[in-house]
Enzyme design. Structure first.
Site, PDB file in Angstrom:
ATOM      1  N   ASP A  56      -5.847  -0.331  -0.553  1.00 22.86           N
ATOM      2  CA  ASP A  56      -5.760  -0.239  -2.005  1.00 22.86           C
ATOM      3  C   ASP A  56      -6.774  -1.198  -2.613  1.00 22.86           C
ATOM      4  O   ASP A  56      -6.743  -2.393  -2.332  1.00 22.86           O
ATOM      5  CB  ASP A  56      -4.334  -0.646  -2.406  1.00 22.86           C
ATOM      6  CG  ASP A  56      -4.041  -0.344  -3.855  1.00 22.86           C
ATOM      7  OD1 ASP A  56      -3.131   0.431  -4.113  1.00 22.86           O
ATOM      8  OD2 ASP A  56      -4.732  -0.904  -4.726  1.00 22.86           O
ATOM      9  N   ASP A 115      -8.674   4.994  -5.678  1.00 26.43           N
ATOM     10  CA  ASP A 115      -8.748   3.642  -5.122  1.00 26.43           C
ATOM     11  C   ASP A 115      -7.755   3.389  -4.002  1.00 26.43           C
ATOM     12  O   ASP A 115      -7.460   2.255  -3.683  1.00 26.43           O
ATOM     13  CB  ASP A 115      -8.519   2.615  -6.230  1.00 26.43           C
ATOM     14  CG  ASP A 115      -7.066   2.568  -6.658  1.00 26.43           C
ATOM     15  OD1 ASP A 115      -6.421   3.622  -6.669  1.00 26.43           O
ATOM     16  OD2 ASP A 115      -6.571   1.471  -6.950  1.00 26.43           O
ATOM     17  N   GLU A 116      -7.234   4.432  -3.411  1.00 28.37           N
ATOM     18  CA  GLU A 116      -6.185   4.261  -2.412  1.00 28.37           C
ATOM     19  C   GLU A 116      -6.347   5.295  -1.317  1.00 28.37           C
ATOM     20  O   GLU A 116      -6.663   6.449  -1.593  1.00 28.37           O
ATOM     21  CB  GLU A 116      -4.844   4.538  -3.092  1.00 28.37           C
ATOM     22  CG  GLU A 116      -3.835   3.433  -2.972  1.00 28.37           C
ATOM     23  CD  GLU A 116      -2.559   3.831  -3.647  1.00 28.37           C
ATOM     24  OE1 GLU A 116      -1.710   4.405  -2.952  1.00 28.37           O
ATOM     25  OE2 GLU A 116      -2.423   3.601  -4.858  1.00 28.37           O
TER      26      GLU A 116
END
Length: 405
Positions: free
Chosen positions: A100, A191-192
């Site tokens: 993350d 973003d993960e």
DNA sequence: CAACGAAGGACCC
DNA sequence: GACCAGGGTCCTTCGGTT
């Protein structure tokens, strides 16, 4: 939730403490938010939905009251059967990583406008914020908060509009790193991502120390690397020697820190995070666990810019899950949390304690989901189907196998 | 009666 | 002075159709 005490107009935005930029106490934050949302349409709406869940909770309680001892027995047998089947399917052989990016959008904006670094910053618009930096968070400014409310909390807040093309470009670089460790990694959002690094670890075991050495300096130099970086032209599995021999940082002149990363999962993930930093000047956090559900929870443990591994053995998993509040589990949101609390369930071990009641009151699918949670069992394979471009519903997307009822 | 699709929730970022 | 997203997925429920 405690009801709001309306003490009216005592709080003023030019109160002395606020100009000091020290942040707010929890009480201050609650006060400001209450004052500004009381009576709004949004608040009314929320109240209504809350009443609806209260009604659903009342229905469930009624079912429990009316259930006979035989019903409870049946429910108990059903859940115990589920539990033993699930336990038999426990798989600890995979190493799953969840990564993350730390406050992603805000981090990108701060990277590209360094004067923002010490200021409270949020990304989004007047009606909604996507994320905020850690200075702003001290004031209670959060993701999914309307910008105008955030301004009340923090009058000096700088709100930067979203720049998705830029974030996508950065995400592409980060994903390039992920692919080196698992070509089938699955993005959960910009973003993960989830990775299965089991195969990588096998290959990694044979790498020399030299091959596992990274040079790193924490200064701004690495930002300039970003411009030179050409994802398509480089093979990262064999780092260029010129980069590897870089012992002093050209920018600050300091000796770059040399890191020999281990052959184990911790080492691999440290290397991954370092590569992400070198190519983007952004930090990320990671969780390592035998399944994706646990990996995601682990990511939070050492955030920001950290990692945490949950060892792949049953005892460690059960211990980890024992006192975990159910709200921490991906797939259990505010509504389910409240419903469970009304049934006496706050932690994962409470799930086991009240398993018969849960089975009486929830669908088979949900019941099985809860049983899985209580055992710390989750999905051990990462699929990156064309059909599923992202994992947006964790509760069901991360099931170990299709449910057959 | 079963299968079905639309609508409504819940959840995630 | 008033402004509390939008996009995605999956489950459950419900009502009209075949």
């Amino acid at each position: 939730m405690a009801d709001f005490t309306s003490d009216g107009f005592c709080l003023n935005d030019n109160k002395a403490g606020l100009s000091q930029m020290e942040g707010h106490s929890k009480e201050d934050i609650a006060k400001i938010l209450t004052k500004n949302s009381e009576g709004s349409k949004f608040y009314q709406n929320k109240k209504q939905r809350h009443q609806a869940t209260e009604q659903r909770i009342a229905q469930k309680k009624k079912i429990l009251e009316e259930a006979s001892p035989a019903d409870y027995n049946d429910a108990l047998r059903k859940t115990d059967k589920m539990l033993s089947n699930l336990e038999a399917s426990r798989d600890l052989s995979h190493t799953i990583v969840h990564v993350d990016m730390d406050m992603f959008y805000a981090a990108v904006e701060m990277r590209d406008a360094p004067h923002l670094k010490d200021k409270p910053v949020a990304v989004g618009g007047n009606s909604m914020l996507s994320t905020s930096n850690y200075v702003a968070r001290k004031f209670g400014v959060r993701a999914a908060q309307p910008g105008f409310l955030a301004k009340k909390l923090c009058p000096n807040l700088i709100i930067v509009p979203c720049n998705f093309p830029k974030y996508r470009a950065v995400a592409a670089i980060v994903r390039g790193v992920f692919a080196e460790y698992d070509p089938n990694y699955a993005s959960a959002s910009l973003d993960e991502a989830y990775l299965d690094i089991t195969e990588h670890l096998k290959v990694r075991a044979d790498r020399t120390e030299e091959e596992r050495t990274l040079w790193r300096c924490d200064c701004e130099y690495w930002r300039s690397l970003d411009a030179d970086w050409k994802p398509s032209a480089t093979q990262e599995t064999e780092p260029t020697s010129s980069e590897n021999n870089q012992e002093t940082c050209p920018e600050c002149g300091r000796v770059a820190e040399s890191i020999v990363t281990g052959t184990d999962a911790e080492g691999a993930v440290l290397e991954l995070r370092t590569k992400v930093f070198r190519r983007t000047a952004l930090t990320c956090s990671a969780g390592i666990a035998p399944n994706s559900k646990l990996a995601k929870i682990c990511t939070d443990r050492n955030k920001p810019n950290g990692q945490y591994q949950l060892p792949p053995n049953k005892e460690a998993v059960l211990e980890f899950v024992k006192d975990l509040p159910v709200r921490k589990i991906p797939g259990i949101g505010a509504t389910t949390e409240e419903t469970l609390r009304a049934l006496g369930v706050q932690t994962c071990s409470d799930i086991h304690k009240h398993r018969a009641s849960l089975a009486l009151v929830f669908s088979d699918l949900s019941t099985e989901y809860f049983m899985r949670v209580s055992l710390g069992i989750g999905c051990t394979t990462i699929s990156n189907d064309e059909e599923r471009k992202s994992i947006s519903n964790e509760r069901y997307a991360l099931l170990p196998s299709p449910i057959t009822v």
